[in-house]
Design an enzyme around this catalytic site. Structure first.
Site, short mmCIF file in Angstrom:
data_model
loop_
_atom_site.label_atom_id
_atom_site.label_comp_id
_atom_site.label_asym_id
_atom_site.label_seq_id
_atom_site.Cartn_x
_atom_site.Cartn_y
_atom_site.Cartn_z
CB CYS A 1 40.14 -12.85 55.54
SG CYS A 1 39.98 -12.06 53.92
CG HIS B 1 37.47 -9.75 51.31
ND1 HIS B 1 38.78 -9.38 51.48
CD2 HIS B 1 37.07 -9.21 50.13
CE1 HIS B 1 39.17 -8.66 50.44
NE2 HIS B 1 38.15 -8.54 49.61
CD GLU C 1 37.71 -8.11 46.08
OE1 GLU C 1 37.41 -7.42 45.10
OE2 GLU C 1 38.48 -7.72 46.98
CG ASP D 1 42.41 -4.12 52.29
OD1 ASP D 1 43.34 -4.93 52.49
OD2 ASP D 1 41.33 -4.44 51.77
CB SER D 2 45.63 -5.12 49.00
OG SER D 2 44.66 -6.06 49.41
CB CYS E 1 45.15 -5.67 54.76
SG CYS E 1 45.85 -6.93 53.70
#
Lengths: 268, 268
Positions: free
Chosen positions: B184, B186, B151, B9-10, B72
């Site tokens: 997504c 997240h 985040e 993932d990034s 991702c």
């Protein structure tokens, strides 16, 4: 890829798997093989089931299928690894998808498998679950009353179903398992009543529902989905007399476009 | 097979996928790559995302992984087909598993995709769903408020989350869609609140939960499951400074056995 998917069972049970493939993957053509002349497989010696399963799969391969779905728990337990070795096309049984879904959805790693005597005795679900995740507790229960209720179309009679569920499953009511696998392709027709029997406290897994999804996964990775908009007539092959098969097909999956073929498998 | 699974993932979002792989497949070792130096990917040109994704995947392949999971959505949309062509090992993105689960669980063929701007603009979920089943209505909504909340570890603050959900999703409350895809990696940290927001009337699909299952499916068919009882230390590779990554890792997936490596990807 415009080739059909081959789906096989000893009888009508695998139609619950075929129905879910039709729902989830409407562009795919199915060639279904019901080995009614030699049904049921569940009471036969394992080696005989293996031989019949290979014969039926060979016939489907001769029809140019791109994938074989063994939509029968007994045949999967007896012959899946032989078929995987025998053909270049993917072969999908009903046990791994059900096992995988139980691993995914159980929160306490404690599951129950309801199945025929043959499948319970094979230990195939326990082995499949432990191959992926050894931490699971797997309890199996044979439910011999269930298949006749479905085959004789008494599954719509709530009294008959509830009595059979109570007689068979009452010992499971207080157990800690949070997930129940329906380890026979006939049982999805009782799924609603089984969910109600456990009062919504156990997650009930339908192997046909999960197998159709696994068919989709493998087709994505082998890049073999049918072209969008591809709608062909399904083919129903019956080894033996098809009248009873067609009656049940019409009851379980109405409104589909199909043609029926009676064959004598001994000729192959 | 005792090789590790590579997960990339990034940044930290893909840890929600890694966590589900650890839960469903506890014998598998994971090598996770977080490209924090170049995070986020979502605001970069597609060609740049494609280049970075290939670089990271090349690094994982050099570490001997048996499979790559692109955890991702942006990287999956940009580079999945390139990676599939580039390597002999299986490559699994997060979009197909989420799309497949929506097709399986929706009863009215009407689904909503919540995602970043980049993923919404790519149309990747709509394309993936229509590749399998052209009958679906797919509505997509960009949710730019959600990633910062996760985040910055404010996802436990119910007031913050509920205000953001109300502001972003209020237009969806009266819609007919019965299924919502969290597009997504997240968003699974907000899944409980999103389910509550829709009052249990929409089925909410967590891509990490579904991707881990697809990893399991592909490993069964490629016969590459780890041997039972195999438990190795997971490896967390961070391109850049790892302190923030480790803090979030400890919050999201406590109690795992891992070692961390900081690298400078430019050196490869």
């Amino acid at each position: 890829m415009d080739k059909p998917i081959g789906v096989m069972d000893s009888g009508v049970g695998g139609l619950t798997v075929a129905k879910e493939i039709m729902r989830q993957l409407p562009d795919e053509q199915i060639i279904y093989f019901g080995d009614l002349r030699r049904c049921p497989y569940g009471d036969r010696p394992l080696e005989e089931v293996r031989q019949y399963t290979v014969e039926v799969a060979d016939h489907l391969v001769s029809r140019g299928v791109k994938m074989i779905v063994v939509a029968c728990n007994t045949a999967t337990a007896a012959a899946l690894s032989d078929l995987e070795d025998r053909y270049d096309i993917p072969v999908i049984g009903v046990i791994n998808p059900g096992a995988r879904s139980a691993i995914q959805s159980s929160n306490n790693q404690d599951v129950i498998v309801l199945a025929t005597n043959a499948t319970v005795n094979s230990g195939a679900y326990r082995d499949a679950i432990h191959h992926i995740n050894g931490g699971f507790r797997v309890t199996s229960l044979a439910c011999p009353k269930f298949v006749p209720i479905v085959e004789e179309l008494r599954y719509k009679d709530k009294v008959v179903v509830r009595v059979a569920l109570h007689q068979t499953l009452k010992g499971l009511l207080g157990t800690s398992a949070d997930t129940v696998i329906l380890g026979c392709t006939h049982y999805p027709l009782l799924a609603g009543e089984i969910r109600d029997f456990f009062g919504g406290r156990k997650n009930v897994i339908d192997s046909g529902y999960e197998t159709a999804r696994e068919v989709s996964s493998i087709m994505t990775y082998s890049r073999s989905h049918a072209a969008p908009g591809n709608r062909k007539t399904h083919v129903m092959i019956v080894n033996g007399d098809s009248s009873r098969f067609e009656y049940i097909l019409g009851d379980w999956i109405p409104f589909i476009d199909y043609k029926i073929e009676e064959i004598d498998l001994e000729a192959y």
